[in-house]
Every structure is written in C-alpha cells, then in structure tokens.
Design a protein around this motif. Structure first.
Motif: not given
Length: 162
Positions: A115-118, A96-104
């Motif tokens: 504007s926003g960043v998540g 199992v691998r962790p998942s990381v996501s970044i969005g803007g």
C-alpha cells in the motif's frame, strides 16, 4: 572576482524583475500584448479590457483607471460596472491558485500486499502568467448612484497611480 559576481547577480535580478512586472499603463499595441482596449456597445456602455503580466490586482486597477479615463473623455462623471471577468471567469475571481493532490492505493498478489500514499504540490516555475480583466460599464452624468459597483471617475483617476 567577487565584485564581478555580485554585479552580475544584481544585473540578472533587475532584468528578471523587469520581465515580471506590469508594463506602464497604456493602449494595447498588438493583439495579445499588454495594455487596454475598449469596445463601444451603446452610446454610454463600453467593454474595457486590460491585458498584462503580473499580479491580477494591478491589472484590475489599470482596467478601473481606463474605465475612469474613458468616462471623463466621453463627458460623463461616473461609471457603474455591470459585469466583470478576470482571465475569462465571471465575477473577477482570477489569479493563480496552488494545487495539492493526495492519492493512495493498495494491491495484493499472492501472499504479498503493498500500500502507498502520495502527496503532490503543484508549483509554477514559468514565472508570472498573463492576466486579463474586462469590465462592462455604463456611464452617467451628475451625482454618482449609491450602489456598490458605481464609481466616481475623477476619484478613481486620483486614487490609482499609473
């Protein structure tokens, strides 16, 4: 009352640990269940699979032990892994691998702008997931070849606990 709460917590912890651990080494009793299975491909070539729940490393160890047991049961001394799959992926890259996501994003409407960043982090709360390791092996007699994927069957049996 406090003593009852501690005993209850201890019992539930043990029950959870029992559910999350790999079942004892043994044959698979039902489709999709834990344990080993094998398929003969040629007289000295087999596909060995071990299905379990828990750490992929422990499941891979049990697959190696089954390959060693099968090798000695068939009267051979060593086996060589010609192909391996973990959870259906070649080369044994499983787990199992962790998942990381970044969005803007940004928008503008009339005289207003935003504007926003998540940032998101994937977490697994479902507990250990089923793991499967399959090995395609070729068995031989005599001295083990000097290749990285060749194993002395009796050494594997002696070194990996069941």
């Amino acid at each position: 009352m406090k003593r009852l709460a501690i005993l209850s917590l201890a019992a539930s912890t043990l029950a959870l640990a029992a559910c999350a651990s790999l079942a004892p080494y043994g044959a698979q009793r039902a489709p999709g269940g834990q344990g080993y299975s094998e398929q003969r491909i040629e007289s000295n070539r087999y596909r060995v699979t071990y299905n379990g729940v828990g750490a992929p490393g422990a499941v891979a160890d049990y697959a190696l032990v089954r390959a060693a047991d099968l090798t000695t049961d068939q009267g051979y001394d060593w086996f060589e892994i010609t192909q391996s799959w973990t959870d259906g992926r070649p080369g044994g890259a499983g787990g199992v691998r962790p998942s990381v996501s970044i969005g803007g994003g940004s928008s503008r409407y009339g005289g207003y702008s935003a504007s926003g960043v998540g940032v998101g982090l994937g977490l697994n709360f479902s507990g250990p997931s089923p793991t499967s390791t399959s090995l395609e092996i070729v068995m031989g007699r005599g001295a083990k070849p000097d290749r990285p994927n060749a194993y002395d069957a009796r050494s594997v049996q002696a070194s990996i606990p069941r």
